[in-house]
Design a protein around this motif. Structure first.
Motif, PDB file in Angstrom:
ATOM      1  N   VAL C  98       0.829  -1.212   0.000  1.00 39.60           N
ATOM      2  CA  VAL C  98       0.000   0.000   0.000  1.00 39.60           C
ATOM      3  C   VAL C  98       0.852   1.246   0.000  1.00 39.60           C
ATOM      4  O   VAL C  98       0.524   2.235  -0.626  1.00 39.60           O
ATOM      5  CB  VAL C  98      -0.907   0.098   1.240  1.00 39.60           C
ATOM      6  N   SER C  99       1.914   1.185   0.757  1.00 41.69           N
ATOM      7  CA  SER C  99       2.706   2.400   0.950  1.00 41.69           C
ATOM      8  C   SER C  99       4.087   2.257   0.328  1.00 41.69           C
ATOM      9  O   SER C  99       5.063   2.777   0.835  1.00 41.69           O
ATOM     10  CB  SER C  99       2.816   2.693   2.435  1.00 41.69           C
ATOM     11  N   ASP C 101       5.894   3.575  -1.877  1.00 49.31           N
ATOM     12  CA  ASP C 101       6.190   4.668  -2.788  1.00 49.31           C
ATOM     13  C   ASP C 101       7.659   4.626  -3.211  1.00 49.31           C
ATOM     14  O   ASP C 101       8.531   4.278  -2.423  1.00 49.31           O
ATOM     15  CB  ASP C 101       5.892   5.983  -2.086  1.00 49.31           C
ATOM     16  N   ALA C 154       7.744   5.846 -12.566  1.00 50.09           N
ATOM     17  CA  ALA C 154       6.431   6.316 -12.126  1.00 50.09           C
ATOM     18  C   ALA C 154       5.742   7.090 -13.235  1.00 50.09           C
ATOM     19  O   ALA C 154       4.531   6.964 -13.425  1.00 50.09           O
ATOM     20  CB  ALA C 154       6.579   7.184 -10.885  1.00 50.09           C
ATOM     21  N   GLN C 159       1.996   5.436 -12.336  1.00 51.14           N
ATOM     22  CA  GLN C 159       1.723   4.860 -11.019  1.00 51.14           C
ATOM     23  C   GLN C 159       2.848   5.280 -10.092  1.00 51.14           C
ATOM     24  O   GLN C 159       3.968   5.487 -10.535  1.00 51.14           O
ATOM     25  CB  GLN C 159       1.726   3.327 -11.060  1.00 51.14           C
ATOM     26  N   GLY C 160       2.530   5.379  -8.796  1.00 46.74           N
ATOM     27  CA  GLY C 160       3.573   5.806  -7.887  1.00 46.74           C
ATOM     28  C   GLY C 160       4.107   4.709  -7.002  1.00 46.74           C
ATOM     29  O   GLY C 160       5.190   4.812  -6.459  1.00 46.74           O
ATOM     30  N   ARG C 161       3.341   3.646  -6.832  1.00 50.27           N
ATOM     31  CA  ARG C 161       3.792   2.575  -5.946  1.00 50.27           C
ATOM     32  C   ARG C 161       4.550   1.549  -6.767  1.00 50.27           C
ATOM     33  O   ARG C 161       4.174   1.242  -7.897  1.00 50.27           O
ATOM     34  CB  ARG C 161       2.611   1.881  -5.296  1.00 50.27           C
TER      35      ARG C 161
END
Lengths: 205, 639, 324
Positions: C98-99, C101, C154, C159-161
């Motif tokens: 989830v996190s 990044d 990214a 997308q960032g994750r």
């Protein structure tokens, strides 16, 4: 479709080889890179030839391989062997700075290309960006390097860039024109080699 | 003894007064939120208004000044001989708080000027050549800034013919913005105008440096936010890009110069320039996004700005206080003379370490949070595909990441050289643990750093009011909601609480695993160092050596002069002593300020020769002439 | 993403698998290098044995050491573990997916560097300062390329994750090359450039030969080794294991750029695991090959190499902003 992606890779490799050229002071490596770069250019032309099934482009591919991949590097190597310089010792700006500068030139050329882009470019719009970037970095090589060899490499890079741009905007130049250009280039390399050798003999560069 | 006690009274009284009045203003601004207050006097009206931005700044200023006042209750001991420090600093804090709530131009300018004057008095407080020079430079620069800000306000007045901020909404054109922002960025220490900052911050007493660096420079940000987001009429996107570029430049060069410093406080002062640069980048993106109507980027960049103001204020004030304690207990600020303080000042070193981690943006702490939001808004502005902004954002990302890594290096140097290793001189050997009150003063902001870093959702939801006031939108403060930068699709998520829990959990698991399954034997012995016998503590790596390799690569940023002096007649490798001197100059100072100064002196000398005469009639004639010229300008140009 | 208990269990399995495999990859590279030099070479599993041995040894602390020496090994190790918690190696839903990044990952690497260099300076040995200085020298130069690589990924995938990024590439590639639909979204050139760029950064960050040679104790080659010179016992074990984990992090990201294949459900896991190990072995051979053929570089020529890596990631970035 996948061919397009592969063509994209070839074009990128042209730019990468110029960047490697900026980052390395070794002249032998630079000549090899030039040969590799021309090979990538030739493959790109070949892909265009297959795509459009154009006899002009096939001819252009063969000439590029003969002249740029084999003959010109061969003569440069021959001259290099006689002159016995192996690397560029001092440059006007250091290598990391030059590479970062090359990066900003690439950004700039992307900006310019986006400004003046119009349709009708063979493989995506970015070919023009890459050729412009290659052109500018080649020019930068000529400006920042002191050895005549590096300047020749820069000059040849500029020629490749123009060739690439011409091939991307039009569907290949007429074969005769291309032949003429390549022959000119070849003769100029020969003259430059003779000049270098003579300079070496008389002035001890 | 009696006399000393009497002198201490000033310290206790004014620090407690600062604490109380800061608390009073906080309460006042919370209860008086959205109210106006006008104090009428015979010739001037002071009008105040408590809007969301003022409330934010009042709480920010008061809380940090409360921490600093707690700290200086004890720290101020050595200034008891000259208690004017406490009086000035009280008025300094008050002028900043009132500045943040003032709601008309004259009030604003008066308190701005009071803030400048009291900070000037505090800069020259310690006396001596260095502080006089720094004070003069500060006075000069800050007044050039004030002139520009005043010019901006006068233009606003001419446009709206009103003094009140309420009527300035949407009135400022591009000229006004340019003048005011240039003026404010002098105060903020943004790169071409930063020269005063690295001189003025270190010479003041540490608690004052903490106020100046943690709070005062942010007042300039307050002004800029007010001008750009409240007064600005038609947004001009290129202004945002200019701010972004200036900010990125300051961020990079600020930290690069910080790396070169030996003086702890000077290093921190340059780091202030870096952080102001980061804040400017955020403002630039936010303003640009406002002009180009990319709403979510605007909000995220504004969140990054506000969070970074808080984060920088907390960590920088705690670091300046820490540096003051180092100065107080070791009598030097030169880190080449320190070392090994961590053994003597154990708790201080833990607090300092956390402050450093926060300011160099290490993940679970708050510094990373605001930089993360800045990165997100930069990536967002790449996504917009705007022809120019894409390139500037890419360059900004590169410079920001470089400055982030360089900040790590600079602060590792600061902590490693000062607190770790062996004591280099007798100064460092005699250090003792600071007093409990001093430690508490540092511990509160450090604790808040951890709190905001790990659980920022409360703060973000409070900041939403400010973001709403400035931009008209809010960001999502839900812990597990991903950020949407440009499209409706979730882009990314950084859940600090989750990461912190994961770090803690894994740390505990590893720790107890090793406790159970590994040997716990421990032996204290000499430092091994490949078997070298190093009795001389000066054989440790020095601060200059630490940063020299990075400085060599980025040598084009510095104009450094270094030389090694040997005794001439000694053998080549066995010299009894050699002297190494190094001078690192600011490129702006060397290539802009000093030539400008020389040019100015030259021109004035020529002017002096041409104009000046001993005849009084001629002087009167000049006066008369200038009067007439003024009239002509008034008649033909203004009217 | 909605998580259920299955995701959690397989996330944990993935996490422990990578941790357990990490010393193997390092040992494999070492072995390959030794065989190529004509030595008999260590056991491939030697690094497990080393770690176990180090746990049993006593810690010798310097008398100048402070609390940093006590906590730094743990924090360095744990920050790599947390990165591994975010990385999807062969299963799409990593534990901290989830996190996960990308910027967080880059800065977590900096956190580890930060504590390792503090550890180096803690005992007041001149070698430590030297190592810390050089480590930051490399980090300052490679951090922009690392962040550029991640941000180009990214931007390329929007997308960032990191889990989403590679899943997007995987889906896009599968669609384009197997089904022949929607091929505009994928590119060969961008992953190629990013791979080379990350390879260079990986070599410099992981103390591999053209940049550093951790096998010797000469001060000329000391980058990583000088930092942990004073470490002993389980502290040294943690640092060593941490360096294997760091190598694994880089290799995993490289393997995902090279050929993203992550299991989405339980049935794909065995195949995905095999593919993952194969990719990693290929990359190990690649790294060992580079280490064998190239000589150690002068320190001040490293910026040339890293600037090329920066430039390549910049070109990738320019390519990926093309669509906007």
């Amino acid at each position: 479709m996948i061919m397009e992606k592969i063509a994209e890779l070839f074009i990128i490799l042209i730019l990468v080889s110029v960047v490697l050229n900026v980052s390395s002071p070794f002249i032998k490596f630079a000549i090899k890179l030039y040969s590799f770069q021309s090979l990538m250019l030739a493959f790109y032309i070949l892909m265009g030839a297959v795509h459009f099934n154009s006899i002009n482009l096939y001819g252009s591919f063969v000439i590029t391989v003969i002249f740029k991949v084999i003959l010109i590097p061969y003569f440069l190597f021959k001259t290099l062997k006689k002159v016995k310089i192996d690397k560029e010792i001092d440059m006007y700006i250091g290598i990391p700075e030059a590479v970062v500068f090359a990066g900003s030139l690439t950004l700039l050329s992307n900006l310019i290309a986006q400004k003046i882009i119009n349709t009708g470019i063979t493989f995506g719009s970015f070919v023009f960006t890459i050729s412009l970037a290659t052109f500018l970095i080649g020019a930068m090589l000529m400006v920042t390097r002191k050895t005549l060899f590096s300047q020749i490499i820069g000059f040849l890079t500029i020629d490749n860039a123009i060739f690439l741009a011409a091939n991307s905007i039009t569907h290949g130049m007429p074969l005769l024109v291309e032949l003429g250009v390549l022959f000119d280039l070849f003769v100029s390399i020969l003259i430059l080699s003779v000049l270098i050798l003579n300079l070496r003999r008389n002035v001890a560069v | 003894m009696n006399k000393l006690k009497f002198k201490g009274i000033y310290r206790y009284f004014f620090n407690c007064l600062s604490i109380l009045s800061a608390a009073f203003f906080t309460v006042l601004s919370i209860y008086g939120f959205k109210n106006e207050l006008i104090i009428q006097s015979s010739f001037i009206n002071f009008s105040f208004k408590f809007d969301a931005l003022s409330l934010f700044f009042v709480i920010f200023i008061s809380s940090i000044s409360i921490f600093i006042s707690i700290f200086s209750i004890k720290y101020g001991e050595k200034y008891d001989k000259k208690p004017s420090l406490f009086i000035y600093s009280f008025f300094f804090i008050m002028s900043m708080i009132i500045l943040a709530i003032s709601n008309d131009m004259l009030t604003f300018l008066i308190f701005w000027e009071l803030m400048s004057i009291f900070s000037f008095l505090l800069v020259i407080y310690e006396g001596g050549e260095e502080s006089r020079k720094a004070g003069f430079l500060y006075f000069l620069m800050t007044h050039i800034g004030t002139i520009l800000i005043t010019a901006g306000f006068i233009m606003l007045y001419l446009k709206t013919s009103s003094f009140s901020f309420d009527s300035y909404k949407g009135a400022a054109g591009i000229m006004i913005l340019a003048a005011a922002i240039t003026g404010f960025s002098i105060k903020a220490g943004i790169m071409p105008f930063h020269t005063w900052l690295p001189y003025a911050h270190p010479v003041a007493p540490a608690n004052i440096s903490a106020i100046m660096s943690g709070i005062m420079v942010n007042m300039a940000i307050y002004g800029i936010l007010k001008f750009l987001f409240v007064f600005s009429s038609v947004p001009a996107p290129f202004l945002g890009i200019i701010l972004l570029v200036l900010g990125a430049l300051s961020a990079l060069l600020g930290i690069m110069y910080a790396m070169a410093q030996k003086d702890i406080k000077k290093l921190l002062a340059f780091s202030t320039i870096e952080n102001m640069g980061i804040i400017f980048m955020g403002i630039g993106i936010s303003y640009w996004a406002k002009a180009e109507n990319f709403k979510s980027i605007e909000y995220f960049a504004m969140l990054a700005v506000l969070l970074h103001i808080i984060n920088h204020g907390l960590s920088k004030s705690s670091l300046f206080m820490g540096s003051g304690l180092i100065d107080k207990y070791t009598h030097t600020r030169n880190m080449e003379k320190l070392g090994g303080l961590s053994k003597k000042m154990r708790q201080l070193s833990v607090l300092f370490l956390i402050g450093i981690m926060s300011i160099s943006a290490m993940p679970p702490l708050n510094g990373f949070l605001s930089e993360w939001y800045l990165y997100i808004s930069l990536i967002g502005s790449v996504f917009t595909g705007n022809l120019y902004m894409v390139y500037f954002s890419i360059i900004a990302i590169a410079l920001l990441s470089l400055s982030g890594a360089a900040a790590g290096a600079a602060f590792t140097k600061l902590f490693g050289i000062t607190f770790l290793g062996k004591p280099r001189t007798v100064h460092a050997e005699n250090a003792i643990e600071p007093n409990i009150i001093e430690r508490i003063g540092i511990a509160i902001p450090v604790f808040l750093c951890i709190y905001i870093g790990i659980y920022p959702y409360q703060i973000i939801s409070n900041l939403n009011a400010v973001i709403f006031y400035l931009t008209g939108g809010t960001v999502n403060s839900n812990p597990f909601s991903a950020v949407h930068i440009i499209s409706a699709r979730p882009f990314s998520l950084y859940a600090p609480a989750l990461i912190a829990i994961a770090l803690a959990a894994v740390l505990l698991i590893v720790f107890f695993y090793l406790k159970l399954f590994s040997s716990d034997k421990k032996r204290i012995f000499e430092t091994w160092a490949c078997g070298l016998d190093e009795k001389n503590s000066k054989a440790q790596y020095s601060g200059g050596g630490f940063s020299s390799s990075i400085m060599k690569v980025f040598s084009s940023f510095y104009s450094s002069v270094s030389e090694i002096n040997f005794e001439k007649d000694v053998k080549k490798y066995f010299r009894s002593q050699s002297v190494y001197t190094e001078e690192i100059n600011d490129i702006f100072e060397k290539y802009i300020y000093i030539p400008a100064e020389k040019l100015y002196l030259k021109i004035s000398e020529i002017f002096n020769k041409a104009v000046n005469s001993e005849n009084i009639n001629v002087s009167l004639g000049y006066l008369f002439l200038s009067l007439i010229v003024c009239f002509i300008i008034y008649i033909f140009i203004i009217r | 993403m909605n998580y259920n208990i299955g995701h959690l269990i397989f996330g944990i399995i993935q996490f422990f698998t990578i941790i357990l495999l990490a010393p193997f990859f390092a040992g494999f590279i070492h072995k390959l290098k030794q065989r190529a030099r004509g030595q008999k070479g260590i056991n491939i599993f030697q690094f497990y044995i080393n770690f176990n041995k180090l746990l049993k040894k006593e810690i010798v602390l310097s008398k100048d050491a402070t609390f940093i020496s006590e906590i730094a090994p743990y924090i360095v190790f744990v920050s790599y573990l947390v990165i591994l918690l975010m990385l999807p190696a062969f299963y799409r839903y990593s534990l901290l997916g989830v996190s996960s990044d990308v910027i967080l990952i880059a800065y977590s690497l900096a956190l580890a560097t930060f504590f390792m260099t503090l550890y180096a300076m803690d005992q007041g040995s001149a070698f430590g300062g030297l190592g810390a200085s050089r480590e930051w020298f490399l980090t300052v130069l490679s951090e922009p390329s690392l962040i550029f690589i991640f941000i180009s990924l990214a931007i390329y995938t929007k997308q960032g994750r990191i889990t989403d990024i590679f899943y997007f590439i995987q889906k896009g590639a599968a669609n384009a090359f197997l089904l022949g639909v929607n091929s505009d979204a994928v590119s060969i050139a961008i992953p190629f450039l990013l791979f080379i760029s990350l390879f260079i950064v990986g070599i410099s960050e992981n103390a591999r030969i053209p940049v550093d040679n951790p096998e010797t104790h000469l001060e000329l080659t000391m980058f990583h080794e000088a930092n942990i010179l004073e470490a002993s016992g389980k502290h040294l074990g943690l640092f060593e294991y941490g360096s294997y984990l760091k190598l694994t992090v880089f290799l995993t990201v490289m393997s995902l750029i090279l050929f993203p294949y992550m299991a989405v459900n339980i049935y794909q896991i065995p195949l995905a695991l095999i593919v993952y190990i194969l990719k990693m072995i290929i990359l190990c051979i690649l790294i060992a090959g580079v280490e064998i053929v190239s000589p150690k570089m002068r320190v001040f020529r490293v910026p040339n190499l890293l600037s090329v890596s920066f430039m390549l990631s910049l070109i990738a970035m320019i390519l990926s902003i093309r669509g906007f």
